[in-house]
Scaffold this motif. Sequence first.
Motif, PDB file in Angstrom:
ATOM      1  N   LEU A  76      36.018  37.610  46.091  1.00 39.29           N
ATOM      2  CA  LEU A  76      36.015  38.304  44.815  1.00 39.29           C
ATOM      3  C   LEU A  76      34.755  39.158  44.641  1.00 39.29           C
ATOM      4  N   ASP A  77      34.897  40.193  43.887  1.00 38.85           N
ATOM      5  CA  ASP A  77      33.772  41.074  43.586  1.00 38.85           C
ATOM      6  C   ASP A  77      32.993  40.473  42.421  1.00 38.85           C
ATOM      7  N   LYS A 105      32.852  42.930  39.371  1.00 42.06           N
ATOM      8  CA  LYS A 105      34.066  43.440  38.737  1.00 42.06           C
ATOM      9  C   LYS A 105      35.084  42.352  38.370  1.00 42.06           C
ATOM     10  N   THR A 106      35.154  41.271  39.157  1.00 41.50           N
ATOM     11  CA  THR A 106      36.199  40.265  38.954  1.00 41.50           C
ATOM     12  C   THR A 106      35.966  39.464  37.673  1.00 41.50           C
ATOM     13  N   GLN A 107      37.038  39.248  36.934  1.00 42.03           N
ATOM     14  CA  GLN A 107      36.996  38.368  35.759  1.00 42.03           C
ATOM     15  C   GLN A 107      37.118  36.928  36.261  1.00 42.03           C
ATOM     16  N   SER A 135      42.116  41.489  40.906  1.00 34.12           N
ATOM     17  CA  SER A 135      40.874  40.710  40.966  1.00 34.12           C
ATOM     18  C   SER A 135      39.751  41.456  41.682  1.00 34.12           C
ATOM     19  N   TYR A 150      40.579  34.886  37.378  1.00 34.64           N
ATOM     20  CA  TYR A 150      41.002  34.894  38.787  1.00 34.64           C
ATOM     21  C   TYR A 150      40.189  33.876  39.597  1.00 34.64           C
ATOM     22  N   SER A 155      39.437  42.080  44.768  1.00 35.93           N
ATOM     23  CA  SER A 155      39.028  41.350  45.967  1.00 35.93           C
ATOM     24  C   SER A 155      38.583  42.305  47.061  1.00 35.93           C
TER      25      SER A 155
END
Length: 331
Positions: free
Chosen positions: A204-205, A208-210, A244, A214, A246
């Motif tokens: 996952l980033d 940026k990823t919530q 996500s 996720y 990714s």
Amino acid sequence: MAEAVSGSASSTTNGGEEVSLKDKGNDFFKAGNFLKAAALYTQAIKLDPSNPTLYSNRAAAFLQLVKLNKALADAETTITLNPQWEKGYFRKGCVLEAMEQYDEALAAFQTALQYNPQSTEVSRKIKRISQLAKDKKRAKEVESMRSNVDMAKHLDPVKTVLAEKLGPEECWRHMFSFLAETMETAVKSWHEISKVDPRVYFLLDKEKTQIDKYAPVVNIEKAFESPHTHSSCFTFLRQYAEDSFSQAACLVVAKNIISYPQVWKGQGSRKWKHGQHDGFFVQFESPILRKLWFIPSSNEKGQTLCKYFSWSTSLLSRLHTLSTVTNWFMP
């Protein structure tokens, strides 16, 4: 079995008949009463402490009683009292064999053979101990491979490709570590319980990823039950990877869970490319690279071992399960 030879130590029975303590000990030994035999040999040794046969016999009794340190001490005393008698070295070898000190046992039996080259018993022991020593060495190697899993050293081709496509190490190191650690976790799981959970791991980033929405791991156990669940899983995973943010994903699935195309196409138990090896597949997906491995396992020295790692890009055209389920980043 203890040898029966004459000696000076004796006792007197109620009828006045003299019976050697050693011979009585031998009778108990033959009857399987090793504790009583050892006690009688001890009495005989007190009366005749320089008799090597008594120590040899007591060593044999202690060995049967699994009193290995005492047995070894008696074997050493036997050798000291009669250095040219092969029986002392034979006793020592048998005790060291029970201690699983195979190299030392082999040396003792080889010395015994020097003093009695015609002994088939000693020759058989040497053959047996040589094999046990090899087996023990291999068992240690297997255990070392099981406990010291280092996938990074098997993934140099991936590292080379990532370096060529992404440039500086700081651009690809995180992605490479993600792959290596995922594979190591799968190998360790297989070593411990001979299975892996069918999952997809996402890199996952962080920016940026919530994270609350996720998860980095998605279970895909139902994905291979039918063409319908397979198709649905593919659609879901691709959307999951996109939503996500990714950076990469890694699928891990056991060989035995994949029935398509063998069953769905009516081909029954047709052999796989990798024969009868059990094992699992790992597929790596990123915007710049897709790779697939089959990691076979075997049972060696009573231990489950993933022995080697097969670079299997050619399998993508054969295993529609993996080549479509994980086609998230690349067309």
